[in-house]
Design an enzyme around this catalytic site. Structure first.
Site, PDB file in Angstrom:
ATOM      1  N   SER A   1       4.238   2.737   8.533  1.00 25.62           N
ATOM      2  CA  SER A   1       3.613   1.648   7.438  1.00 25.62           C
ATOM      3  C   SER A   1       4.766   0.998   6.723  1.00 25.62           C
ATOM      4  CB  SER A   1       2.624   2.570   6.423  1.00 25.62           C
ATOM      5  OG  SER A   1       1.313   2.739   6.955  1.00 25.62           O
TER       6      SER A   1
ATOM      7  N   HIS B   1       0.812  -1.209   0.014  1.00 28.86           N
ATOM      8  CA  HIS B   1      -0.020  -0.067  -0.131  1.00 28.86           C
ATOM      9  C   HIS B   1       0.981   1.403   0.066  1.00 28.86           C
ATOM     10  CE1 HIS B   1       0.669  -0.136   4.403  1.00 28.86           C
ATOM     11  NE2 HIS B   1       0.514   1.114   4.260  1.00 28.86           N
TER      12      HIS B   1
ATOM     13  N   ASP C   1      -0.741  -7.485   1.492  1.00 26.11           N
ATOM     14  CA  ASP C   1      -0.197  -6.236   1.489  1.00 26.11           C
ATOM     15  C   ASP C   1       1.315  -6.300   1.670  1.00 26.11           C
ATOM     16  OD1 ASP C   1       0.223  -3.412   1.575  1.00 26.11           O
ATOM     17  OD2 ASP C   1      -0.595  -3.265   3.584  1.00 26.11           O
TER      18      ASP C   1
END
Length: 876
Positions: free
Chosen positions: A826, A677, A727
């Site tokens: 992230s 992502h 992901d």
């Protein structure tokens, strides 16, 4: 007193009765007038183990007329002798160390000084104008002569005064194996008694140890009453904070009979909080607790220190270890009397910066060529109004004459200055001779000018005994400041280095956040104007001779406590930091995000040769630098180089400011693992991104830091931008095979897990790392946080169908333990340590509901589910 005589006294009513405490007036213990007992038997309220009876109440007896103040001092405190000190009269109250007594010698409660009416029928023994308005009720002697006294209310409601019992509230330890342990006994009403162990804890024990000068750390113990014989119980439910100077200052209850838990009395074991490597120290033979012969406790006995090479720097360390602030001075040739026992140490050579004498260069224990005529001593003169010093010179024997007044050092004008004045100053400072020096020899002061027109006769023992103008009254400028050079008469005096300096949170002792010890507290320095010249002075003060580099913006993490210093201005040639400070201590406009740091003996990054590459390329998950833990949400600063596989995916500058986009994990010299992502917004064009390895502080270029271009981006083929499943992504760095990122102690790869490995069963000690949300802002320094792996059912219940078998669930479910990995983190790693092996990347930070939200753990891509795919792409 023998048991038989004690019982006889008990039967004849010769022992006083414990009546009660007053919680408002500092829980002072009262008892009836010992000169006028009422008719009939007179028993203590409760004696163990043979008697239990509630206290009796009665009206106080008539009060006596008071004699003139006697010349004799109050009785000496037993525990002071035990600790190696001879009590002296306190200038304002009871002997030094016991200024908290608030009961007269016949048991009347003292009134608060502010509650005393201005007109009295009988005058007290000395003027008490200085005490009017004081909210306490402690016994005092305003003129320093005679015994301390206080006002009290008599039975007729009138105010009278009486002398105080200065032994009241003394404590001692009995029945232990040594003087550092035993049952607590308290002196009150003329009798030693004990304390019920109900709610007795380490905070209470620490106050006892501090009061006895046996260290600041106490461990609460209990002793059976059955082994104590006939002894009164005074208190129960003692509730100390732990920082009180005397047990009288703690909240507590008067013993009202009943039963103590398991019939146990309070006891303690005392130790010094610095730990077993720091020897126990006391001062003996001085006129107060602030001075004396230095004695050390080693191998079960007390001994002295030889004065060979003993100087003010050594004295500073002794005073610091004892917790005594002020001006430290060394004394020689058994100035405080000859000690007994062995001579423990010789040739002590402290820099003045150590926290304990154990850290100073010195002889081995017991090795010396001295006798007790050479016993070393120190004085730790408290910073009270009128204390003097010589500042700005090459040592404590020369410089500007400065006087301490109202919390600030100021100078003395030279109007009318004579040799007699110089003689008094030097003699007070412990020197035999002296002369006035030219003011041009020392830098001008910027503080106040406190005194002018000083005139001494030469007979004064203290400088303030000389005639002078009122404080602050003068007609001078700093060009007229008095400067003096004193002569020690053959005794060498090294420079006193002022306040100590230390480096914190570096990867070794030669680097870290600069902290200074001022006013009894460690604090930091603001980085305004902080340069390599300032760093050079810090490193020189710490004994390092190589190049120095300054670090700003809390490079070594944010400190705690006060910010002591701002706008340091060193030329680079000063002897210590104290010579560079031009601004008042504590004055600043900074936050801890601006804490200054240094790297000493800085020689840059050492070149990585082939041998280094060969030795490091074959290993993974190796942390060469790790020691402590400061924050993602719920996290803490990591150690620089502590997570060598942590890298950052950054946007190239033409897309903005080169800002951090995602975290990532180094798997080899050329491959990086991150989240898919991370490429949703800016696409998967390699021209948009760069990877930074070896980074710690995002705004400070570092020697191991390297920014490498991206050659290839591989996103898992099953990933969909509208989903959180699959992901995971791999990034190939630019460069020849296995020669993209250069390995070092700060740049190393992480290990991959086994295929389908279940980390909940095989791994523990898990951490998340990154530069993400700290709960206040995004961090400039790499953060770490310990995080528990959770059974998948927690996330299945919370996130329903969004949570799949290719995900891990981790985090704390309780709101008060907010650990999470968010936003800027992230794509970063979730690392776990295999027991006795290496660190493995088990998760890639993926998604969750908010940051650190209660009952919403973080979700991580399960790396073990993708091991075959990773190996097929990377050929690892």
């Amino acid at each position: 007193m023998t048991l038989a005589r004690f019982v006889l006294a008990l039967m004849l009513g010769a022992l006083p009765e414990v009546v009660g405490f007053d919680s408002v007036l500092n829980d002072s213990l009262h008892h009836s007038h010992r000169h006028s007992p009422p008719p009939g038997p007179h028993y203590p309220s409760y004696y163990l183990p043979t008697q239990q009876r509630p206290p009796r109440t009665r009206p106080p007896p008539p009060l006596p007329r008071f004699p003139r103040p006697p010349r004799a001092l109050p009785a000496q405190r037993p525990h002071a002798l035990q600790a190696g000190h001879t009590p002296r009269p306190h200038p304002w109250g009871c002997p030094a160390g016991e200024p908290w007594v608030s009961v007269t010698d016949f048991g009347a409660r003292c009134l608060r000084w502010a509650e005393v009416p201005p007109f009295l029928e009988r005058s007290p023994p000395a003027s008490w104008a200085q005490l009017r308005g004081q909210r306490h009720n402690f016994c005092r002697s305003p003129d320093g002569a005679g015994r301390p006294w206080c006002f009290y209310g008599d039975a007729r409601g009138k105010v009278d005064w009486g002398y105080c019992d200065c032994r009241h509230g003394s404590v001692r330890l009995r029945g232990g194996k040594n003087e550092f342990e035993g049952t607590v006994e308290v002196y009150a009403s003329g009798v030693w008694g004990t304390v019920c162990s109900s709610h007795w804890d380490d905070s209470d024990a620490s106050v006892i140890c501090h009061q006895l000068q046996l260290g600041g750390k106490g461990i609460a113990k209990q002793t059976p009453f059955s082994g104590l014989g006939l002894i009164p119980v005074y208190w129960s439910n003692v509730r100390c904070r732990g920082d009180e100077e005397n047990i009288l200052l703690c909240e507590k209850d008067i013993w009202q009979g009943g039963v103590c838990p398991q019939k146990m009395a309070a006891a303690v074991t005392c130790s010094f909080s610095h730990g077993p490597t720091f020897p126990i120290i006391r001062l003996a033979g001085g006129s107060s607790v602030h001075e004396g012969r230095v004695e050390l406790y080693h191998a079960g006995q007390w001994g002295t220190v030889c004065d060979d090479q003993w100087d003010d720097a050594d004295a500073e360390v002794i005073c610091r270890q004892l917790g005594l602030s002020g001006i430290a001075k060394a004394w020689h040739q058994a100035y405080f009397g000859e000690g007994s026992g062995p001579v423990m140490l010789d040739e002590v050579r402290c820099t003045g910066n150590e926290l304990s004498i154990e850290q100073c260069p010195k002889s081995s224990w017991g090795e010396h060529n001295c006798g007790h005529k050479e016993d070393a001593g120190v004085s730790c003169t408290p910073l009270t109004d009128g204390v003097i010093r010589l500042a700005g010179g090459k040592g404590s024997h020369e410089g500007r004459l400065e006087v301490y007044y109202r919390g600030q050092w100021g100078t003395v004008c030279d109007d009318g200055w004579t040799e007699l004045n110089t003689y008094v100053v030097c003699r007070q400072l412990g020197f035999k001779y002296g002369k006035q020096a030219s003011a041009n020899h020392f830098e001008e002061s910027t503080g106040p000018i406190w005194l002018d027109d000083v005139s001494c006769s030469g007979k004064e023992t203290r400088f303030l005994q000389c005639s002078r103008r009122q404080w602050g009254r003068h007609d001078c400028s700093h060009r007229e400041d008095v400067s003096i050079a004193c002569y020690p008469g053959g005794e060498g005096h090294r420079l006193s280095l002022g306040f100590p300096v230390r480096l914190m949170d570096g990867e070794n002792k030669k680097e870290g956040r600069v902290e200074v010890f001022i006013n009894g507290q460690w604090g930091t320095i603001c980085d305004d104007g902080w340069t390599d010249k300032d760093a050079a002075v810090i490193c020189r003060q710490l004994g390092y001779k190589g190049p120095a580099r300054a670090r700003t913006m809390a490079y070594f993490g944010e400190g705690k406590g006060p910010i002591h210093v701002d706008n340091v201005k060193c030329t680079g040639n000063e002897r210590s930091l104290a010579d560079c400070i031009k601004q008042d201590i504590g004055r600043h406009n900074c936050r801890h995000s601006e804490d200054a740091g240094v790297i000493c003996d800085y020689f840059g990054k050492k070149a990585s040769g082939n041998s280094n590459k060969e030795s490091l390329s074959s290993v993974c998950g190796l942390r060469l630098l790790h020691r402590r833990q400061k924050r993602i949400i719920g996290g803490k600063n990591s150690l620089r180089g502590g997570w060598p596989w942590q890298v950052s995916l950054r946007l190239k500058s033409y897309h903005g400011d080169g800002r951090l986009l995602c975290g990532a994990t180094l798997l080899s010299s050329c491959w990086v693992l991150t989240a898919a992502h991370c490429f949703k917004r800016y696409g998967n064009s390699t021209r948009n991104y760069a990877v930074r390895v070896g980074d710690y502080h995002t705004l400070v270029p570092e020697e191991f830091e390297e920014e490498i271009g991206v050659q290839q981006i591989v996103i898992h083929r099953e990933y969909r931008p509208d989903s959180s499943d699959y992901d995971i992504a791999l990034v190939r760095l630019q460069g020849p095979e296995e020669q993209c990122a250069r390995f070092s102690s700060h740049v190393l790869p992480a290990c991959l897990p086994l295929w389908r490995e279940r980390p909940q069963k095989t791994a523990s000690n898990c951490y998340i790392t990154g530069w993400g949300d700290t709960g206040r802002a995004y961090s400039r320094t790499l953060q770490q946080a310990a995080i528990p792996l959770l059974p998948k059912r927690f996330c299945e219940e919370r996130y329903k169908g969004r949570f799949t078998g290719r995900m891990l669930c981790a985090g704390n479910l309780h709101e008060h333990k907010r650990v999470d990995s968010c936003q800027g983190d992230s794509g970063g790693p979730l690392m776990c340590e295999r027991p006795g092996e290496s660190w493995v990347v088990y998760g890639v930070t993926s998604w969750g509901y908010g940051c650190g939200v209660k009952d919403s753990p973080g979700v991580y891509t399960k790396v073990s589910a993708f091991v075959p795919w990773i190996k097929s792409v990377t050929k690892l």
